[in-house]
Design a protein around this motif. Structure first.
Motif, PDB file in Angstrom:
ATOM      1  N   LEU A 153       0.839  -1.207   0.000  1.00 32.98           N
ATOM      2  CA  LEU A 153       0.000   0.000   0.000  1.00 32.98           C
ATOM      3  C   LEU A 153       0.872   1.253   0.000  1.00 32.98           C
ATOM      4  CD1 LEU A 153      -3.159   0.521   2.228  1.00 32.98           C
ATOM      5  CD2 LEU A 153      -1.633   2.381   1.662  1.00 32.98           C
ATOM      6  N   ALA A 209      -9.315  -8.326   4.870  1.00 34.20           N
ATOM      7  CA  ALA A 209      -9.251  -7.524   3.650  1.00 34.20           C
ATOM      8  C   ALA A 209     -10.128  -6.283   3.765  1.00 34.20           C
ATOM      9  CB  ALA A 209      -9.677  -8.366   2.453  1.00 34.20           C
ATOM     10  N   VAL A 210     -11.305  -6.436   4.347  1.00 32.95           N
ATOM     11  CA  VAL A 210     -12.196  -5.294   4.536  1.00 32.95           C
ATOM     12  C   VAL A 210     -11.549  -4.265   5.475  1.00 32.95           C
ATOM     13  CG1 VAL A 210     -14.394  -4.547   5.526  1.00 32.95           C
ATOM     14  CG2 VAL A 210     -14.311  -6.554   4.033  1.00 32.95           C
ATOM     15  N   ALA A 264      -8.886  -2.391   3.713  1.00 36.05           N
ATOM     16  CA  ALA A 264      -9.502  -1.399   2.821  1.00 36.05           C
ATOM     17  C   ALA A 264      -9.980  -0.181   3.619  1.00 36.05           C
ATOM     18  CB  ALA A 264     -10.665  -2.033   2.067  1.00 36.05           C
ATOM     19  N   GLY A 295      -7.008   1.973   4.441  1.00 39.85           N
ATOM     20  CA  GLY A 295      -6.649   2.811   3.307  1.00 39.85           C
ATOM     21  C   GLY A 295      -7.628   3.948   3.094  1.00 39.85           C
ATOM     22  N   ALA A 296      -8.930   3.670   3.297  1.00 36.47           N
ATOM     23  CA  ALA A 296      -9.936   4.718   3.139  1.00 36.47           C
ATOM     24  C   ALA A 296      -9.736   5.834   4.170  1.00 36.47           C
ATOM     25  CB  ALA A 296     -11.337   4.125   3.273  1.00 36.47           C
ATOM     26  N   LEU A 356      -5.919   5.442  -3.013  1.00 36.18           N
ATOM     27  CA  LEU A 356      -6.905   4.465  -3.474  1.00 36.18           C
ATOM     28  C   LEU A 356      -6.243   3.361  -4.289  1.00 36.18           C
ATOM     29  CD1 LEU A 356      -9.870   6.793  -4.515  1.00 36.18           C
ATOM     30  CD2 LEU A 356      -9.562   5.517  -2.386  1.00 36.18           C
ATOM     31  N   THR A 401      -4.341   1.093  -1.963  1.00 38.25           N
ATOM     32  CA  THR A 401      -5.235   0.283  -1.132  1.00 38.25           C
ATOM     33  C   THR A 401      -5.790  -0.913  -1.906  1.00 38.25           C
ATOM     34  OG1 THR A 401      -5.864   2.223   0.176  1.00 38.25           O
ATOM     35  CG2 THR A 401      -7.335   0.321   0.263  1.00 38.25           C
ATOM     36  N   VAL A 402      -6.236  -0.677  -3.125  1.00 38.65           N
ATOM     37  CA  VAL A 402      -6.786  -1.768  -3.935  1.00 38.65           C
ATOM     38  C   VAL A 402      -5.743  -2.858  -4.154  1.00 38.65           C
ATOM     39  CG1 VAL A 402      -7.645  -2.362  -6.223  1.00 38.65           C
ATOM     40  CG2 VAL A 402      -8.523  -0.336  -5.055  1.00 38.65           C
ATOM     41  N   VAL A 459      -5.002  -4.833  -0.906  1.00 42.42           N
ATOM     42  CA  VAL A 459      -6.036  -5.810  -0.570  1.00 42.42           C
ATOM     43  C   VAL A 459      -5.880  -7.061  -1.431  1.00 42.42           C
ATOM     44  CG1 VAL A 459      -8.515  -6.264  -0.657  1.00 42.42           C
ATOM     45  CG2 VAL A 459      -7.677  -4.119   0.319  1.00 42.42           C
TER      46      VAL A 459
END
Length: 556
Positions: A41, A117-118, A121, A124-125, A146, A149-150, A153
């Motif tokens: 990330l 994973a959630v 995410a 990162g958000a 973003l 983060t994607v 994950v």
């Protein structure tokens, strides 16, 4: 006849779920998987941020937000302990905390990969929200976070899948599904030593994920490097203008003849840096502009080429940080080239009642400068050059403020973009809103540079030891310096040749009666108005430290 429904007398019950299988059989592997995903990330977003603002990287944005809310006392403590390495310490501390958090997510992923994973995410958000709060950022600057983060994950799920804890194989919580009633355990399932050859080969999705991560980093890096090179090319094309008014040459006698003394003019690379920017802002000079507004008759806007067309002034000025402790090194002397602030304020037409100019940096930092310090004839500049070169990026390129006689927190705004003419009663600046004094005149100070605290020195053939140091009282000048050794009489030091009242002065003392053993030395200065430096100790907050610098040394 074999009763297929009978319970075996020995061995494990095939209907009983097997115990949860730890990732790779050892707990630390799952933690490493989480840390690795977290680093992905940071790596991807960091590389992508090269094409955006310097504070679009999530670690920089989160750190900047932390600096904004940290109590002033804690900041003073950190600067007192680590000086100009304060940002390095903060960065290392943040990385350690981040490693712990992502390591725990990795451990969770061994049992509940989708949940982990959630959470990654969401982490990162949250970083993306901090990115949007930074003053120099726009909505587009959240793209690096973003993207990172994607890919992070995807990396986490791929690592979990590779180690056999995939939800598609083991269920949501990573446990083995219970055997169907009446089914015989297969040889492969019951064997603890036989591993299918296919298990040693990386799954297709792991290869795809790894290829995707690499491709994303390469693509982001290529775009970021292209943007960075374009900015570097624009900076390299900048030619420092010739000043209309040159500063007098620095006489050779300004540098005292004492071995180990710092140079009278501080090289750009050695000049102290204390500011709130964790990453140096990348300011494009072709899009830079300065706005002067507020309590003025005419609002003014200048781009960089228009500012460079203004008549320039060259001046020797010593800057000092308010966080400097007694005897500290958060002071530096340089030759600056810039446009007098007073000229631009006169053009704008300052209205009655104004007593302060609030300067603003591209990163949101503000400083409250007394109006009289910008209009009383001293060389208060919008500087574009430092020691014969364009401003280094870390010292404010393309434009910064330089105001003699004031601590930097109320005057030395780097990466300048805005001047608001206002009143102290109406607005406060970054540090004054945190309890520091609003005007910040520099106190008379002196220090011993040679010998250093706790060092051994040798007397010369005549039994003498040389001491040397620096004193400053910007915009008042230094009249005299005295040194006391072992509670004896105060001895007059020899001053280096004075340059201006806005620069520091070096001093030297030949101690003729240097007896072997341990000794104590302290120093004090008298400014150009005849006022003696106070002996009363004061910490930097809220308006600068004070007291006599004292050291211990040993004559061998």
């Amino acid at each position: 006849m074999v009763d297929l429904h009978s319970r075996p007398s020995t061995g494990s019950d095939p209907r009983r779920p097997t115990a949860p299988r730890p990732l790779r059989g050892i707990p630390w592997w799952s933690a490493l998987a989480g840390i690795a995903s977290g680093l992905v990330l940071l790596a991807v977003s960091g590389v992508c941020s090269l094409a955006f603002s310097s504070s679009s990287a999530p670690l920089i944005a989160v750190g900047g937000a932390f600096v904004d809310v940290v109590p002033p006392g804690l900041k003073d403590l950190v600067i007192g302990l680590f000086g100009t390495r304060d940002k390095l310490v903060l960065g290392i501390s943040m990385l350690l905390v981040y490693a712990v958090v992502t390591g725990l997510l990795g451990i969770l992923a061994a049992r509940r990969p989708r949940t982990a994973a959630v959470l990654l995410a969401l982490l990162g958000a949250a970083a993306g929200v901090f990115v949007l709060t930074r003053a120099q950022n726009s909505a587009a600057d959240v793209v690096p976070t973003l993207a990172g983060t994607v890919i992070a994950v995807v990396s986490l799920l791929a690592l979990v899948s590779r180690s056999g804890a995939s939800p598609s194989a083991d269920g949501q919580d990573g446990r083995k599904a219970p055997a169907r009633p009446g089914a015989f355990p297969s040889a492969t399932a019951s064997s603890s030593t036989t591993v299918p050859s296919s298990a040693a080969a990386p799954p297709r999705r792991t290869l795809i994920a790894g290829t995707g991560v690499l491709a994303a980093i390469v693509a982001a890096g290529a775009q970021g490097l292209a943007t960075s090179r374009d900015l570097s090319r624009k900076v390299a094309q900048f030619v420092l203008p010739t000043p209309q008014k040159r500063a007098a040459p620095i006489p050779a006698g300004a540098q005292v003849d004492v071995a180990g003394m710092p140079p009278f003019v501080t090289p750009n690379g050695d000049f102290y840096r204390i500011d709130t920017a964790l990453a140096v802002p990348r300011v494009d000079p072709t899009s830079w502009s300065l706005r002067i507004h507020g309590l003025v008759d005419r609002e003014i806007a200048l781009d960089f080429s228009q500012l460079l067309a203004e008549p320039m002034v060259e001046s020797h000025v010593t800057l000092t940080c308010v966080s400097n402790v007694v005897g500290g090194d958060l002071a530096g002397n340089a030759t600056w080239i810039g446009v007098p602030v007073a000229r631009l304020l006169e053009r704008a037409g300052v209205q009655d009642g104004a007593d302060m100019v609030l300067s603003r940096s591209t990163d949101g930092f503000t400083a409250s400068t007394p109006l009289e310090a910008l209009t009383d004839g001293r060389d208060s500049l919008l500087a574009v050059g430092m020691n014969g070169s364009p401003l280094p990026p870390e010292h404010g390129y393309p434009v910064r403020m330089v105001v003699p006689g004031l601590y930097g927190y109320v005057s030395a705004t780097k990466w300048l973009t805005e001047l608001t003419v206002t009143r102290f009663a109406d607005q406060t600046a970054y540090w004054t809103s945190r309890g520091w004094s609003e005007r910040g005149p520099i106190k008379t100070a002196s220090r011993i540079d040679v010998p250093r605290e706790g060092k051994d020195v040798e007397a010369d053939g005549e039994g003498a030891v040389m001491l040397g140091g620096t004193a400053w009282a910007q915009h008042r000048g230094v009249r005299s310096v005295q040194v006391q050794i072992d509670d004896g009489s105060w001895l007059d030091a020899e001053l280096g040749t004075a340059v201006t009242s806005d620069t520091w002065t070096q001093w030297a003392l030949r101690w003729a009666d240097a007896r072997p053993g341990e000794h104590t030395a302290r120093v004090r200065a008298t400014d150009g108005t005849g006022e003696l430096q106070t002996s009363q100790h004061a910490d930097p907050a809220p308006n600068g430290s004070s007291g006599w610098h004292t050291i211990r040394f040993t004559v061998a």
